[in-house]
Design an enzyme around this catalytic site. Structure first.
Site, PDB file in Angstrom:
ATOM      1  N   THR A 102       6.495   0.929   8.010  1.00 57.19           N
ATOM      2  CA  THR A 102       7.802   1.592   8.078  1.00 57.19           C
ATOM      3  C   THR A 102       8.279   1.780   9.525  1.00 57.19           C
ATOM      4  OG1 THR A 102       6.630   3.684   7.946  1.00 57.19           O
ATOM      5  CG2 THR A 102       7.529   2.816   5.891  1.00 57.19           C
TER       6      THR A 102
ATOM      7  N   ASN B 155       9.573   8.620   4.337  1.00 51.85           N
ATOM      8  CA  ASN B 155       8.421   9.338   3.790  1.00 51.85           C
ATOM      9  C   ASN B 155       7.502   9.771   4.917  1.00 51.85           C
ATOM     10  OD1 ASN B 155       5.439   8.197   3.612  1.00 51.85           O
ATOM     11  ND2 ASN B 155       6.809   6.414   3.688  1.00 51.85           N
TER      12      ASN B 155
ATOM     13  N   CYS C 152       0.379   3.357  10.601  1.00 47.82           N
ATOM     14  CA  CYS C 152       0.946   4.484   9.852  1.00 47.82           C
ATOM     15  C   CYS C 152       1.624   5.466  10.819  1.00 47.82           C
ATOM     16  CB  CYS C 152      -0.108   5.212   9.049  1.00 47.82           C
ATOM     17  SG  CYS C 152       0.623   6.557   8.078  1.00 47.82           S
TER      18      CYS C 152
ATOM     19  N   GLY D  42       1.586  11.043   4.634  1.00 45.21           N
ATOM     20  CA  GLY D  42       0.430  11.398   5.464  1.00 45.21           C
ATOM     21  C   GLY D  42      -0.897  10.999   4.859  1.00 45.21           C
TER      22      GLY D  42
ATOM     23  N   SER E 240       0.817  -1.214   0.000  1.00 46.15           N
ATOM     24  CA  SER E 240       0.000   0.000   0.000  1.00 46.15           C
ATOM     25  C   SER E 240       0.856   1.272   0.000  1.00 46.15           C
ATOM     26  CB  SER E 240      -0.890  -0.012   1.241  1.00 46.15           C
ATOM     27  OG  SER E 240      -1.650   1.171   1.287  1.00 46.15           O
TER      28      SER E 240
HETATM   29  C1  LIG Z   1       5.700   6.498  -0.079  1.00 47.96           C
HETATM   30  C2  LIG Z   1       5.093   5.439   0.802  1.00 47.96           C
HETATM   31  C3  LIG Z   1       3.725   5.492   1.131  1.00 47.96           C
HETATM   32  C4  LIG Z   1       3.150   4.530   1.949  1.00 47.96           C
HETATM   33  N1  LIG Z   1       1.814   4.577   2.228  1.00 47.96           N
HETATM   34  C5  LIG Z   1       1.235   3.584   2.950  1.00 47.96           C
HETATM   35  C6  LIG Z   1      -0.180   3.558   3.157  1.00 47.96           C
HETATM   36  O1  LIG Z   1      -0.930   4.401   2.657  1.00 47.96           O
HETATM   37  N2  LIG Z   1      -0.701   2.555   3.929  1.00 47.96           N
HETATM   38  C7  LIG Z   1       0.091   1.560   4.464  1.00 47.96           C
HETATM   39  O2  LIG Z   1      -0.411   0.659   5.147  1.00 47.96           O
HETATM   40  N3  LIG Z   1       1.435   1.545   4.255  1.00 47.96           N
HETATM   41  C8  LIG Z   1       2.013   2.520   3.512  1.00 47.96           C
HETATM   42  N4  LIG Z   1       3.367   2.490   3.282  1.00 47.96           N
HETATM   43  C9  LIG Z   1       4.182   1.393   3.854  1.00 47.96           C
HETATM   44  C10 LIG Z   1       4.409   0.256   2.829  1.00 47.96           C
HETATM   45  O3  LIG Z   1       3.188  -0.310   2.413  1.00 47.96           O
HETATM   46  C11 LIG Z   1       5.316  -0.843   3.407  1.00 47.96           C
HETATM   47  O4  LIG Z   1       4.702  -1.425   4.528  1.00 47.96           O
HETATM   48  C12 LIG Z   1       6.693  -0.322   3.824  1.00 47.96           C
HETATM   49  O5  LIG Z   1       7.148   0.679   2.937  1.00 47.96           O
HETATM   50  C13 LIG Z   1       7.754  -1.430   3.914  1.00 47.96           C
HETATM   51  O6  LIG Z   1       7.985  -2.045   2.659  1.00 47.96           O
HETATM   52  P1  LIG Z   1       9.169  -1.584   1.650  1.00 47.96           P
HETATM   53  O7  LIG Z   1      10.421  -1.476   2.458  1.00 47.96           O
HETATM   54  O8  LIG Z   1       9.213  -2.661   0.597  1.00 47.96           O
HETATM   55  O9  LIG Z   1       8.758  -0.265   1.082  1.00 47.96           O
HETATM   56  C14 LIG Z   1       3.965   3.468   2.470  1.00 47.96           C
HETATM   57  C15 LIG Z   1       5.320   3.413   2.129  1.00 47.96           C
HETATM   58  C16 LIG Z   1       5.902   4.363   1.311  1.00 47.96           C
HETATM   59  C17 LIG Z   1       7.363   4.254   0.960  1.00 47.96           C
END
Ligand SMILES: Cc1cc2nc3c(=O)[nH]c(=O)nc-3n(C[C@H](O)[C@H](O)[C@H](O)COP(=O)(O)O)c2cc1C
Length: 307
Positions: free
Chosen positions: A194, A71, A131, A74, A23
């Site tokens: 994150t 990031n 979040c 929000g 997401s």
């Molecule tokens: C730009 C950005 C926006 C994100 N927005 C959401 C979100 O709206 N809802 C959510 O549950 N996680 C959100 N995440 C978290 C990611 O879904 C994921 O859990 C996290 O980035 C770890 O995976 P990765 O290291 O492969 O990015 C966001 C991550 C990034 C980088």
């Protein structure tokens, strides 16, 4: 026809392969159409939805860091009703599962969104109680096992859909939180969101992100994510979707060996928008070269040499 059986059953949500996109890193899929065939994906976790439109946080709200990014977007999104009317029909043209990521400031808001989405064609709801980039709700729900139990249980009453609870890594013991989600009726767990981080511009002597702190993602967080997937897999009996720093098929195999039934690619999509299809091929080749007939044969198979 796949040479290895890649089907995944996430406790009622059936995916044709274990590849999903995380997401917030894949929008509502439209921007990725030119880079990969969305039919190749087991599922798409859409951008986090709220009851009403959100403009998100002030800029700068993304920053590159060593082996990752911060990031604080929000939860910018057009609101759940707009999604249902304008984005869901597009996604439903594809043979992939649509997972709606839901967010609220209060338990009542989570319930309302869950209720609204229950009468649509989305295949699953992912409850984002993790979040780090919003003032209320978000990670404050996901930190405390009792709160996780409360919000999950209540949403379960309103959600006439498969339910995934997405966990925050910003906790003392991820096992307690996972157990609370399972006890409250979650069908599946996804992790990790994150890690809270901060970066500073030493010339301006200010934080790089306008809001100060943000969520760290990308390869820098992978070992933490793999460890947490391992711990959760060995604690609960519901399936786990693993994510955090997956950039290629080798990363994905690590998560599967640690116990994930499926994986989600996040920041990797921002670097290579076609990476999900490459990872799918890589997993299939790896399993075949190891003589496996089905994906599930490697789930949780990691050995710890001194144990
Ligand atoms: C730009 C950005 C926006 C994100 N927005 C959401 C979100 O709206 N809802 C959510 O549950 N996680 C959100 N995440 C978290 C990611 O879904 C994921 O859990 C996290 O980035 C770890 O995976 P990765 O290291 O492969 O990015 C966001 C991550 C990034 C980088």
């Amino acid at each position: 026809m796949s040479r290895v059986d890649l089907n995944v059953d996430l406790n009622g949500l059936k995916l044709k392969n274990p590849i999903t996109v995380a997401s917030g890193t894949f929008g509502f899929g439209r921007e990725f159409e030119d880079y990969l065939d969305l039919n190749n994906l087991g599922g798409i976790m859409v951008k986090g939805l709220t009851l009403k439109e959100r403009k998100g946080n002030p800029v700068p709200r993304v920053a590159e860091t060593p082996m990752g990014m911060l990031n604080s977007v929000g939860l910018q999104n057009p609101g759940v009703e707009y999604f249902i009317k304008n984005e869901l029909p597009f996604l439903k043209r594809y043979d992939t599962k649509v997972i709606a990521n839901i967010n609220g400031n209060t338990i009542e808001e989570y319930c309302e969104i869950a209720h609204i989405l229950s009468s649509t064609s989305v295949d699953s709801l992912e409850l984002n109680i993790s979040c780090p980039n919003v003032k209320e709700g978000g990670v404050s729900f996901g930190r405390d096992p009792e709160m996780v139990y409360k919000v999950t249980k209540k949403v379960r009453e309103y959600a006439d859909k498969h339910l995934i609870v997405k966990l925050s890594p910003n906790v003392t013991d991820i096992k307690d939180v996972a157990e609370a989600a399972e006890k409250a009726g979650s069908d599946c767990i996804s992790l990790i969101n994150t890690l809270i981080g901060m970066a500073i511009d030493i010339d301006r002597e200010t934080t790089i992100l306008a809001r100060g702190m943000g969520g760290l993602s990308g390869p820098a967080i992978k070992p933490v994510a793999v460890r947490m997937v391992y711990e959760v897999f060995n604690t609960v009996s519901i399936p786990v979707i693993g994510m955090g720093g997956i950039m290629d098929y080798k990363d994905s195999i690590e998560f599967l060996l640690a116990g994930a039934s499926a994986i989600a690619i996040g920041t990797g999509n921002l670097i290579n928008p076609g990476v999900a299809a490459e990872i799918l091929k890589g997993i299939e080749n790896h399993l075949e070269s190891k003589g496996y007939k089905a994906l599930e044969e490697i789930r949780g198979k990691v050995k710890i040499p001194s144990k």
